[in-house]
Motif scaffolding. Structure first.
Motif, mmCIF file in Angstrom:
data_model
loop_
_atom_site.group_PDB
_atom_site.id
_atom_site.type_symbol
_atom_site.label_atom_id
_atom_site.label_comp_id
_atom_site.label_asym_id
_atom_site.label_seq_id
_atom_site.Cartn_x
_atom_site.Cartn_y
_atom_site.Cartn_z
ATOM 1 N N GLU A 67 -5.688 -18.801 -5.597
ATOM 2 C CA GLU A 67 -5.838 -18.320 -6.965
ATOM 3 C C GLU A 67 -5.782 -16.788 -6.978
ATOM 4 N N TYR A 68 -6.503 -16.204 -6.054
ATOM 5 C CA TYR A 68 -6.535 -14.741 -5.938
ATOM 6 C C TYR A 68 -5.140 -14.196 -5.621
ATOM 7 N N ASP A 69 -4.508 -14.762 -4.611
ATOM 8 C CA ASP A 69 -3.130 -14.400 -4.257
ATOM 9 C C ASP A 69 -2.221 -14.437 -5.478
ATOM 10 N N ASN A 70 -2.355 -15.519 -6.241
ATOM 11 C CA ASN A 70 -1.454 -15.695 -7.370
ATOM 12 C C ASN A 70 -1.674 -14.675 -8.471
ATOM 13 N N LEU A 71 -2.931 -14.336 -8.696
ATOM 14 C CA LEU A 71 -3.212 -13.311 -9.705
ATOM 15 C C LEU A 71 -2.565 -11.982 -9.293
ATOM 16 N N LEU A 72 -2.716 -11.627 -8.026
ATOM 17 C CA LEU A 72 -2.130 -10.372 -7.559
ATOM 18 C C LEU A 72 -0.607 -10.431 -7.576
ATOM 19 N N GLN A 73 -0.088 -11.574 -7.180
ATOM 20 C CA GLN A 73 1.360 -11.728 -7.184
ATOM 21 C C GLN A 73 1.901 -11.582 -8.605
ATOM 22 N N GLY A 74 1.180 -12.134 -9.539
ATOM 23 C CA GLY A 74 1.572 -12.015 -10.945
ATOM 24 C C GLY A 74 1.573 -10.567 -11.394
ATOM 25 N N LEU A 75 0.568 -9.855 -10.963
ATOM 26 C CA LEU A 75 0.469 -8.435 -11.294
ATOM 27 C C LEU A 75 1.716 -7.693 -10.788
ATOM 28 N N LEU A 76 2.091 -7.951 -9.549
ATOM 29 C CA LEU A 76 3.260 -7.275 -8.970
ATOM 30 C C LEU A 76 4.543 -7.688 -9.694
ATOM 31 N N TYR A 77 4.650 -8.982 -9.939
ATOM 32 C CA TYR A 77 5.857 -9.479 -10.601
ATOM 33 C C TYR A 77 6.031 -8.823 -11.963
ATOM 34 N N ARG A 108 -4.261 -0.217 -9.273
ATOM 35 C CA ARG A 108 -5.306 0.681 -8.776
ATOM 36 C C ARG A 108 -6.690 0.040 -8.860
ATOM 37 N N GLU A 109 -6.974 -0.560 -9.992
ATOM 38 C CA GLU A 109 -8.291 -1.185 -10.157
ATOM 39 C C GLU A 109 -8.463 -2.416 -9.265
ATOM 40 N N SER A 110 -7.389 -3.139 -9.067
ATOM 41 C CA SER A 110 -7.472 -4.323 -8.204
ATOM 42 C C SER A 110 -7.752 -3.930 -6.763
ATOM 43 N N ILE A 111 -7.068 -2.886 -6.323
ATOM 44 C CA ILE A 111 -7.301 -2.385 -4.963
ATOM 45 C C ILE A 111 -8.732 -1.886 -4.837
ATOM 46 N N ALA A 112 -9.164 -1.122 -5.850
ATOM 47 C CA ALA A 112 -10.527 -0.579 -5.817
ATOM 48 C C ALA A 112 -11.549 -1.708 -5.766
ATOM 49 N N ASN A 113 -11.348 -2.726 -6.576
ATOM 50 C CA ASN A 113 -12.256 -3.867 -6.595
ATOM 51 C C ASN A 113 -12.292 -4.567 -5.248
ATOM 52 N N HIS A 114 -11.112 -4.807 -4.707
ATOM 53 C CA HIS A 114 -11.033 -5.498 -3.419
ATOM 54 C C HIS A 114 -11.775 -4.716 -2.343
ATOM 55 N N ILE A 115 -11.512 -3.447 -2.273
ATOM 56 C CA ILE A 115 -12.141 -2.622 -1.231
ATOM 57 C C ILE A 115 -13.632 -2.461 -1.482
ATOM 58 N N ARG A 116 -14.014 -2.305 -2.747
ATOM 59 C CA ARG A 116 -15.447 -2.158 -3.039
ATOM 60 C C ARG A 116 -16.220 -3.402 -2.601
#
Lengths: 208, 208
Positions: free
Chosen positions: A119-129, A78-86
């Motif tokens: 780097e960004y992709d990987n952080l998010l991918q890690g979050l999902l994993y 939730r926070e990652s999405i909020a940050n991205h959109i903000r």
DNA sequence: GTCTATACTGCGATAGAC
DNA sequence: GTCTATCGCAGTATAGAC
């Protein structure tokens, strides 16, 4: 003045594209002559690089701080999405440029920017994993799912108008609902996990 | 020859962008001299317009035929996603151009292409609206949800590699799961709309 | 229908005065 | 630190022979 030039460049790169935005127009918008730009920047390319680098680094560092702050995958998502959109609505033009002008970068700067993006992709991918491992997220291809989430949240920068029908916060809510729950209201019969598993190609078929 | 020229243009517009792709290079790739292009096309812009118009029309007409063929919102959604992804992987470069070179169109052709895009948006939005009315899809902002779906499915054209790790069909499956079910495995208690609302942090806590 | 030759324009960048 | 003047080049497009 450096700042004026950069702002002018942001505006014109976003509106017409890097190659279609003449340095003379950027200068005029910044209130100086084209030649004067060269006192502040070595060339046109460096304007593009500075715009992209600054904002990609900001995006990354804020995501990192979210991942440090939260542990629960739902909150992290939730926070990652909020940050991205903000960020993509606050720096709409800048991120639009990042999204559309990668091709206009010369080789070395492009490699740097792509590394930041990866780097960004990987952080998010890690979050999902991590969320899947912990049984909170549905099993799915983390790479493709990451791309999908980034794509939908990034595109906000191309249609969002501040002062428009929706506030940033409302957009975030809509996206979080969409990403976490999907569209179907009653997944009914064919949508229990085993059945979903049967519907999907076996994961071995998805392996590398 | 007309066809060779267009193919060369597709390749170079996709790789370097419209403004960064010289007509001389397009000609060379097509095996002729730059001047010879003008026997087949009135100018460079017309190449871009033909590429975009052809493929946007194809996308629309196929979506229309899906909506005629199916009535159930789930089937309509699944087939629409499949169609979108199939076309965006089959005509990867062409749709990538549609996605990134709208800015490079002159005024009148841009209005035409945007009208075609809006038509597509509206058909999908209608699909979602109908599904919500019939209680099959969750209530949500149809416009934003449509943008989100289109954005994620469109971006497939920027990373998909045929012969890569995933087949087109697998990508379609992953996307349909994502769009219909979302990420959360056990929305727990929170399946109904009111409960979802209670489970999420109050929107005030999310203020900007 | 393709060529060679070239017109014309506008670009990024530099030189050098102030 | 900004200006004027200008270089050199690359871009689209045209003319006219074959």
């Amino acid at each position: 003045m450096r700042e004026n030039i950069l702002e002018a460049a942001v505006q014109l790169f976003a509106e017409y594209g890097y190659h279609a935005a003449p340095l003379r127009d950027i200068a005029r918008l910044a209130g100086i002559q084209a030649a004067s730009i060269y006192h502040h920047y070595p060339n046109k390319q460096s304007l593009l690089v500075e715009i992209m680098e600054t904002h990609m680094k900001r995006l990354n560092s804020q995501l990192e701080s979210i991942l440090r702050k939260y542990d629960d995958p739902r909150e992290r998502l939730r926070e990652s999405i909020a940050n991205h959109i903000r960020l993509h609505t606050t720096y709409k033009a800048e991120f639009f440029i990042i999204d559309t002008e990668l091709r206009s970068l010369e080789e070395e700067p492009r490699a740097r920017i792509i590394a930041l993006r990866d780097e960004y992709d990987n952080l998010l991918q890690g979050l999902l994993y991590d969320g899947m491992e912990r049984g909170i997220f549905r099993q799915s291809d983390t790479k493709v799912t990451t791309y999908a989430i980034i794509a939908m949240c990034t595109q906000v920068s191309s249609w969002f108008r501040s002062g428009g029908r929706l506030s940033v916060q409302q957009v975030i809510e809509i996206y979080y609902q969409m990403i976490s729950q999907g569209l179907l209201l009653h997944p009914e019969g064919a949508h229990t996990q085993e059945e979903v598993a049967r519907t999907l190609p076996p994961s071995s078929a998805l392996g590398d």
